[in-house]
Design a protein around this motif. Structure first.
Motif, short mmCIF file in Angstrom:
data_model
loop_
_atom_site.label_atom_id
_atom_site.label_comp_id
_atom_site.label_asym_id
_atom_site.label_seq_id
_atom_site.Cartn_x
_atom_site.Cartn_y
_atom_site.Cartn_z
N GLN A 1 0.83 -1.21 0.00
CA GLN A 1 0.00 0.00 0.00
C GLN A 1 0.86 1.25 0.00
OE1 GLN A 1 -3.51 0.14 -0.14
NE2 GLN A 1 -3.12 -1.97 -0.69
N ASP A 2 0.67 2.10 -1.01
CA ASP A 2 1.40 3.36 -1.10
C ASP A 2 0.46 4.42 -1.63
OD1 ASP A 2 3.49 5.14 -0.93
OD2 ASP A 2 4.21 4.69 -2.95
N PRO A 3 -0.02 5.33 -0.84
CA PRO A 3 0.30 5.50 0.58
C PRO A 3 -0.38 4.43 1.43
CG PRO A 3 -1.37 7.09 -0.05
CD PRO A 3 -0.98 6.35 -1.30
N PRO A 4 0.20 4.17 2.60
CA PRO A 4 -0.39 3.15 3.47
C PRO A 4 -1.65 3.63 4.17
CG PRO A 4 1.49 4.16 4.54
CD PRO A 4 1.43 4.74 3.15
N PHE A 5 -2.43 2.68 4.65
CA PHE A 5 -3.57 3.00 5.49
C PHE A 5 -3.06 3.32 6.89
CE2 PHE A 5 -5.91 0.61 2.27
CZ PHE A 5 -7.11 1.33 2.18
N GLU A 6 -3.74 4.27 7.55
CA GLU A 6 -3.44 4.60 8.95
C GLU A 6 -4.68 4.33 9.79
OE1 GLU A 6 -2.38 8.77 8.86
OE2 GLU A 6 -0.29 8.22 9.21
N PHE A 7 -4.47 3.80 10.98
CA PHE A 7 -5.57 3.53 11.90
C PHE A 7 -6.34 4.82 12.17
CE2 PHE A 7 -7.37 3.51 16.14
CZ PHE A 7 -8.12 2.35 16.11
N ASP A 8 -7.68 4.70 12.21
CA ASP A 8 -8.54 5.85 12.47
C ASP A 8 -9.30 5.65 13.79
OD1 ASP A 8 -10.05 8.17 12.29
OD2 ASP A 8 -11.37 7.39 10.74
N GLN A 9 -10.14 4.60 13.87
CA GLN A 9 -10.90 4.39 15.11
C GLN A 9 -11.40 2.95 15.22
OE1 GLN A 9 -14.16 7.22 14.24
NE2 GLN A 9 -15.54 5.53 14.66
N LEU A 10 -11.62 2.52 16.47
CA LEU A 10 -12.20 1.22 16.74
C LEU A 10 -13.70 1.26 16.44
CD1 LEU A 10 -10.54 0.42 20.17
CD2 LEU A 10 -10.05 -0.69 17.98
N VAL A 11 -14.23 0.16 15.93
CA VAL A 11 -15.67 0.05 15.72
C VAL A 11 -16.24 -0.93 16.75
CG1 VAL A 11 -17.49 -0.66 14.11
CG2 VAL A 11 -15.49 0.59 13.26
N LYS A 12 -15.69 -2.14 16.78
CA LYS A 12 -16.14 -3.14 17.75
C LYS A 12 -15.12 -4.26 17.79
CE LYS A 12 -19.17 -5.19 14.30
NZ LYS A 12 -20.53 -5.59 13.97
N SER A 13 -15.29 -5.13 18.78
CA SER A 13 -14.36 -6.24 18.93
C SER A 13 -15.04 -7.40 19.64
CB SER A 13 -13.13 -5.81 19.72
OG SER A 13 -12.20 -6.87 19.82
N THR A 14 -14.54 -8.59 19.37
CA THR A 14 -14.94 -9.78 20.10
C THR A 14 -13.66 -10.46 20.55
OG1 THR A 14 -15.02 -11.18 18.14
CG2 THR A 14 -17.06 -10.08 18.75
N ARG A 15 -13.81 -11.40 21.50
CA ARG A 15 -12.62 -12.10 22.00
C ARG A 15 -13.00 -13.50 22.40
NH1 ARG A 15 -9.74 -9.64 27.19
NH2 ARG A 15 -11.57 -10.53 28.19
N GLY A 16 -12.13 -14.45 22.09
CA GLY A 16 -12.28 -15.84 22.49
C GLY A 16 -10.95 -16.33 23.01
N MET A 17 -10.94 -17.53 23.59
CA MET A 17 -9.71 -18.07 24.14
C MET A 17 -9.28 -19.34 23.42
SD MET A 17 -9.68 -17.57 28.27
CE MET A 17 -10.88 -18.82 28.53
N SER A 18 -7.97 -19.46 23.24
CA SER A 18 -7.36 -20.66 22.66
C SER A 18 -5.86 -20.56 22.89
CB SER A 18 -7.68 -20.75 21.16
OG SER A 18 -7.01 -21.83 20.59
N ALA A 19 -5.38 -20.98 24.05
CA ALA A 19 -3.98 -20.87 24.46
C ALA A 19 -3.51 -19.41 24.40
CB ALA A 19 -3.09 -21.77 23.62
N GLY A 20 -4.45 -18.53 24.48
CA GLY A 20 -4.23 -17.09 24.40
C GLY A 20 -5.58 -16.48 24.05
N TYR A 21 -5.57 -15.22 23.75
CA TYR A 21 -6.82 -14.57 23.33
C TYR A 21 -6.84 -14.39 21.83
CZ TYR A 21 -8.15 -13.41 28.11
OH TYR A 21 -8.52 -13.48 29.43
N ASN A 22 -7.94 -14.77 21.21
CA ASN A 22 -8.20 -14.48 19.81
C ASN A 22 -9.05 -13.22 19.77
OD1 ASN A 22 -7.18 -16.57 17.93
ND2 ASN A 22 -8.30 -17.92 19.31
N TYR A 23 -8.51 -12.16 19.23
CA TYR A 23 -9.25 -10.90 19.10
C TYR A 23 -9.72 -10.78 17.66
CZ TYR A 23 -7.30 -9.37 23.57
OH TYR A 23 -6.96 -9.26 24.89
N PHE A 24 -10.99 -10.46 17.50
CA PHE A 24 -11.57 -10.19 16.19
C PHE A 24 -11.99 -8.72 16.25
CE2 PHE A 24 -12.08 -14.65 17.13
CZ PHE A 24 -11.63 -15.25 15.97
N ILE A 25 -11.26 -7.87 15.54
CA ILE A 25 -11.43 -6.43 15.70
C ILE A 25 -11.92 -5.81 14.39
CG2 ILE A 25 -10.30 -4.29 16.38
CD1 ILE A 25 -8.02 -6.14 17.55
#
Length: 120
Positions: A57-81
């Protein structure tokens, strides 16, 4: 067959399960508080960097804002953002992304499983 194609989208739009169905590994909505927000932003930025690098990507994307997230566990946390990002140095509107990031319990670096522009 059509249902199987939709399956990967499920974790991004998880709903609360019935109370008696809770068990380890469930993917649940994550309430974005001031305490968890910096962590989710960091994970989103790591995922977005991988997306920019993988897709040249040129120019690259820059983070703007969070919308929502979910989380599950599997030898750590799986974040779906779900988050918004915009092209760097551009006046274009934000694009919605979905990222799956696994953060192991041992404190080692998070691993980006996937990061893509959200399908409509």
């Amino acid at each position: 067959m059509k249902k199987l194609r939709k399956l990967p989208d499920y974790p991004f739009d998880a709903i609360y399960p019935p109370p008696r169905s809770l068990r380890a590994g469930n993917v649940l909505p994550l309430i974005i508080t001031k305490d968890i927000s910096p962590h989710l932003i960091q994970l989103s930025q790591i995922a977005l960097k991988k997306y920019n690098d993988d897709n040249n990507q040129d120019p690259p994307f820059e983070f703007d804002q969070l919308v929502k997230s979910t989380r599950g566990m599997s030898a750590g946390y799986n974040y779906f953002i779900t988050f918004k990002a915009a092209k760097q140095s551009s006046n274009t509107s934000s694009t919605i992304f979905q990222a799956h990031v696994w953060a192991p319990f041992d404190g080692s670096s998070p691993k980006v499983v996937s990061c893509a522009i959200k399908r409509t």
